[in-house]
Design a protein around this motif. Structure first.
Motif, PDB file in Angstrom:
ATOM      1  N   VAL A 204       0.868  -1.192   0.000  1.00 31.55           N
ATOM      2  CA  VAL A 204       0.000   0.000   0.000  1.00 31.55           C
ATOM      3  C   VAL A 204       0.895   1.230   0.000  1.00 31.55           C
ATOM      4  O   VAL A 204       2.058   1.167   0.399  1.00 31.55           O
ATOM      5  N   THR A 205       0.357   2.349  -0.434  1.00 32.53           N
ATOM      6  CA  THR A 205       1.151   3.568  -0.419  1.00 32.53           C
ATOM      7  C   THR A 205       1.253   4.152   0.985  1.00 32.53           C
ATOM      8  O   THR A 205       2.244   4.798   1.331  1.00 32.53           O
ATOM      9  N   ASP A 206       0.231   3.907   1.817  1.00 31.13           N
ATOM     10  CA  ASP A 206       0.167   4.514   3.147  1.00 31.13           C
ATOM     11  C   ASP A 206      -0.388   3.484   4.122  1.00 31.13           C
ATOM     12  O   ASP A 206      -1.593   3.196   4.116  1.00 31.13           O
ATOM     13  N   VAL A 207       0.467   2.907   4.953  1.00 27.97           N
ATOM     14  CA  VAL A 207       0.046   1.866   5.888  1.00 27.97           C
ATOM     15  C   VAL A 207      -0.953   2.416   6.904  1.00 27.97           C
ATOM     16  O   VAL A 207      -1.983   1.796   7.198  1.00 27.97           O
ATOM     17  N   ASP A 208      -0.676   3.587   7.451  1.00 26.36           N
ATOM     18  CA  ASP A 208      -1.570   4.171   8.446  1.00 26.36           C
ATOM     19  C   ASP A 208      -2.928   4.492   7.833  1.00 26.36           C
ATOM     20  O   ASP A 208      -3.978   4.234   8.452  1.00 26.36           O
ATOM     21  N   GLY A 209      -2.918   5.024   6.619  1.00 31.98           N
ATOM     22  CA  GLY A 209      -4.175   5.316   5.941  1.00 31.98           C
ATOM     23  C   GLY A 209      -4.960   4.057   5.637  1.00 31.98           C
ATOM     24  O   GLY A 209      -6.194   4.029   5.774  1.00 31.98           O
ATOM     25  N   ALA A 210      -4.274   2.971   5.222  1.00 30.02           N
ATOM     26  CA  ALA A 210      -4.951   1.711   4.935  1.00 30.02           C
ATOM     27  C   ALA A 210      -5.605   1.147   6.187  1.00 30.02           C
ATOM     28  O   ALA A 210      -6.724   0.608   6.136  1.00 30.02           O
ATOM     29  N   ALA A 211      -4.937   1.282   7.325  1.00 30.99           N
ATOM     30  CA  ALA A 211      -5.519   0.801   8.578  1.00 30.99           C
ATOM     31  C   ALA A 211      -6.797   1.563   8.910  1.00 30.99           C
ATOM     32  O   ALA A 211      -7.793   0.971   9.360  1.00 30.99           O
ATOM     33  N   GLU A 220     -10.805  -4.648  11.292  1.00 29.51           N
ATOM     34  CA  GLU A 220     -10.150  -4.474  12.589  1.00 29.51           C
ATOM     35  C   GLU A 220      -8.649  -4.337  12.387  1.00 29.51           C
ATOM     36  O   GLU A 220      -8.070  -4.978  11.504  1.00 29.51           O
ATOM     37  N   VAL A 221      -8.032  -3.501  13.186  1.00 29.97           N
ATOM     38  CA  VAL A 221      -6.574  -3.387  13.186  1.00 29.97           C
ATOM     39  C   VAL A 221      -6.043  -4.318  14.277  1.00 29.97           C
ATOM     40  O   VAL A 221      -6.245  -4.068  15.466  1.00 29.97           O
ATOM     41  N   VAL A 222      -5.387  -5.405  13.864  1.00 28.23           N
ATOM     42  CA  VAL A 222      -4.884  -6.406  14.803  1.00 28.23           C
ATOM     43  C   VAL A 222      -3.525  -5.980  15.356  1.00 28.23           C
ATOM     44  O   VAL A 222      -3.269  -6.073  16.556  1.00 28.23           O
ATOM     45  N   VAL A 223      -2.659  -5.545  14.469  1.00 30.25           N
ATOM     46  CA  VAL A 223      -1.350  -5.016  14.855  1.00 30.25           C
ATOM     47  C   VAL A 223      -1.258  -3.613  14.277  1.00 30.25           C
ATOM     48  O   VAL A 223      -1.300  -3.427  13.061  1.00 30.25           O
ATOM     49  N   ALA A 224      -1.161  -2.619  15.143  1.00 32.34           N
ATOM     50  CA  ALA A 224      -1.158  -1.222  14.704  1.00 32.34           C
ATOM     51  C   ALA A 224       0.045  -0.928  13.820  1.00 32.34           C
ATOM     52  O   ALA A 224       1.099  -1.578  13.936  1.00 32.34           O
ATOM     53  N   PRO A 225      -0.081   0.034  12.911  1.00 36.11           N
ATOM     54  CA  PRO A 225       1.046   0.393  12.044  1.00 36.11           C
ATOM     55  C   PRO A 225       2.314   0.668  12.844  1.00 36.11           C
ATOM     56  O   PRO A 225       2.290   1.374  13.852  1.00 36.11           O
ATOM     57  N   ALA A 226       3.412   0.086  12.382  1.00 34.17           N
ATOM     58  CA  ALA A 226       4.700   0.251  13.049  1.00 34.17           C
ATOM     59  C   ALA A 226       5.799   0.051  12.024  1.00 34.17           C
ATOM     60  O   ALA A 226       5.620  -0.666  11.035  1.00 34.17           O
ATOM     61  N   SER A 227       6.914   0.677  12.264  1.00 32.58           N
ATOM     62  CA  SER A 227       8.071   0.525  11.385  1.00 32.58           C
ATOM     63  C   SER A 227       9.007  -0.526  11.977  1.00 32.58           C
ATOM     64  O   SER A 227       9.453  -0.403  13.125  1.00 32.58           O
ATOM     65  N   VAL A 228       9.286  -1.569  11.204  1.00 32.47           N
ATOM     66  CA  VAL A 228      10.199  -2.625  11.625  1.00 32.47           C
ATOM     67  C   VAL A 228      11.625  -2.079  11.568  1.00 32.47           C
ATOM     68  O   VAL A 228      12.011  -1.455  10.570  1.00 32.47           O
ATOM     69  N   ILE A 234       4.611  -1.672   8.558  1.00 29.58           N
ATOM     70  CA  ILE A 234       3.625  -2.726   8.360  1.00 29.58           C
ATOM     71  C   ILE A 234       2.459  -2.556   9.320  1.00 29.58           C
ATOM     72  O   ILE A 234       2.521  -1.817  10.297  1.00 29.58           O
ATOM     73  N   ALA A 235       1.384  -3.277   9.043  1.00 36.38           N
ATOM     74  CA  ALA A 235       0.264  -3.436   9.965  1.00 36.38           C
ATOM     75  C   ALA A 235      -0.400  -4.761   9.627  1.00 36.38           C
ATOM     76  O   ALA A 235      -0.278  -5.268   8.499  1.00 36.38           O
ATOM     77  N   HIS A 248       2.013  -3.593   3.884  1.00 36.27           N
ATOM     78  CA  HIS A 248       3.320  -2.978   4.050  1.00 36.27           C
ATOM     79  C   HIS A 248       3.457  -1.852   3.051  1.00 36.27           C
ATOM     80  O   HIS A 248       2.779  -1.821   2.019  1.00 36.27           O
ATOM     81  N   ARG A 249       4.351  -0.921   3.351  1.00 37.34           N
ATOM     82  CA  ARG A 249       4.521   0.224   2.471  1.00 37.34           C
ATOM     83  C   ARG A 249       5.189  -0.217   1.177  1.00 37.34           C
ATOM     84  O   ARG A 249       6.242  -0.860   1.190  1.00 37.34           O
ATOM     85  N   ALA A 250       4.592   0.107   0.050  1.00 39.19           N
ATOM     86  CA  ALA A 250       5.127  -0.268  -1.261  1.00 39.19           C
ATOM     87  C   ALA A 250       6.530   0.279  -1.434  1.00 39.19           C
ATOM     88  O   ALA A 250       6.840   1.403  -1.025  1.00 39.19           O
ATOM     89  N   GLY A 251       7.398  -0.506  -2.037  1.00 38.21           N
ATOM     90  CA  GLY A 251       8.775  -0.120  -2.251  1.00 38.21           C
ATOM     91  C   GLY A 251       9.688  -0.561  -1.140  1.00 38.21           C
ATOM     92  O   GLY A 251      10.903  -0.344  -1.200  1.00 38.21           O
ATOM     93  N   GLU A 252       9.119  -1.252  -0.113  1.00 39.69           N
ATOM     94  CA  GLU A 252       9.909  -1.743   1.004  1.00 39.69           C
ATOM     95  C   GLU A 252       9.774  -3.256   1.118  1.00 39.69           C
ATOM     96  O   GLU A 252       9.623  -3.819   2.196  1.00 39.69           O
ATOM     97  N   GLU A 253       9.836  -3.938  -0.020  1.00 41.28           N
ATOM     98  CA  GLU A 253       9.705  -5.388  -0.042  1.00 41.28           C
ATOM     99  C   GLU A 253      10.987  -6.031   0.441  1.00 41.28           C
ATOM    100  O   GLU A 253      12.069  -5.745  -0.115  1.00 41.28           O
ATOM    101  N   GLY A 254      10.848  -6.883   1.454  1.00 40.21           N
ATOM    102  CA  GLY A 254      11.928  -7.749   1.946  1.00 40.21           C
ATOM    103  C   GLY A 254      13.313  -7.202   1.889  1.00 40.21           C
ATOM    104  O   GLY A 254      14.059  -7.436   1.008  1.00 40.21           O
TER     105      GLY A 254
END
Length: 254
Positions: A204-211, A220-228, A234-235, A248-254
């Motif tokens: 997604v472009t915006d993890v917080d917005g997607a939540a 439901e938000v099971v795990v709140a947005p957080a930066s690993v 991710i969320a 997860h935020r697009a462009g931050e794959e693995g």
């Protein structure tokens, strides 16, 4: 994930089994801007493919058995489903359905690993799998949650030949060194009745917005947005019918 098209041994497709197909269509269309198309053939049983533009990106389907849980499922591409099913059994897993043909599009099987996580095998014919990865609204990562990570590692490396990139905190899976997913130790972070499972993460472009969109749409938000640390933002969310998935935020794959 590090590749942008289905490759043998890697995840090629993800599909949701849901108790409310129409409700799921509305929720995921609002969240990811998907365009769902339901196969009109009676024998297809309501199977619905979600698109972004012209690309097929995921599927939604009714529950086909009373014991089938509401959940997202992950399919891995194989060259020969029958041979892969034999490898699953030889490595200590269980094949619970198939291998069987799906019209002219491919051959598939449903299996369970020795730690209890279900997954699918897909031998492509006319349909290879998702037409787009890593872009907003598409599959970008898959994760196994298990209480027996050592056993799972032995199983999947034997069946698929995956490469393993492990740190003290997390294990990443790869095909030829190109990482596509990971493994998390469930430990005591999950209720004991929750089995081992595979879960897709969508970009997604915006993890917080997607939540926020998911919550407003009845999820439901099971795990709140957080930066690993040294990783993506991710969320983990749950749709109104109870299926969990990650973003997860697009462009931050693995």
């Amino acid at each position: 994930m590090k590749f942008d098209k289905p490759v043998v041994g890697g995840p090629c497709w993800t599909e949701l089994g849901t108790s409310d197909l129409e409700g799921a269509k509305r929720f995921y269309t609002e969240l990811f801007d998907w365009r769902p198309e339901t196969d009109p053939r009676q024998e297809a049983g309501g199977y619905t493919v979600a698109h972004l533009g012209d690309a097929a990106v995921a599927a939604l389907s009714p529950l086909y058995q009373e014991t089938q849980p509401v959940a997202w499922n992950v399919s891995f591409a194989v060259a020969d489903a029958d041979d892969a099913a034999r490898r699953v059994a030889d490595a200590g897993g269980t094949v619970v359905l198939g291998p069987m043909d799906v019209f002219d599009v491919g051959r598939f099987a449903v299996a369970v690993d020795p730690t209890g996580a279900a997954f699918q095998l897909w031998q492509a014919r006319s349909f290879r799998g998702a037409g787009l990865f890593n872009a907003p609204g598409t599959l970008g990562w898959v994760e196994l949650a298990t209480r027996e990570p050592d056993r799972a590692r032995d199983f999947y490396t034997t069946v698929f030949g995956w490469s393993v990139n492990a740190s003290r905190w997390y294990t990443q899976w790869g095909v030829g060194g190109e990482d596509f997913g990971g493994m998390a130790d469930m430990g005591d972070r999950f209720p004991p009745e929750v089995p081992a499972h595979w879960m897709p993460y969508f970009a997604v472009t915006d993890v917080d917005g997607a939540a926020e969109v998911a919550r407003a749409a009845g999820g439901e938000v099971v795990v709140a947005p957080a930066s690993v640390p040294d990783g993506p933002r991710i969320a983990v969310l749950r749709d109104p019918q109870g299926a969990a998935f990650g973003v997860h935020r697009a462009g931050e794959e693995g």
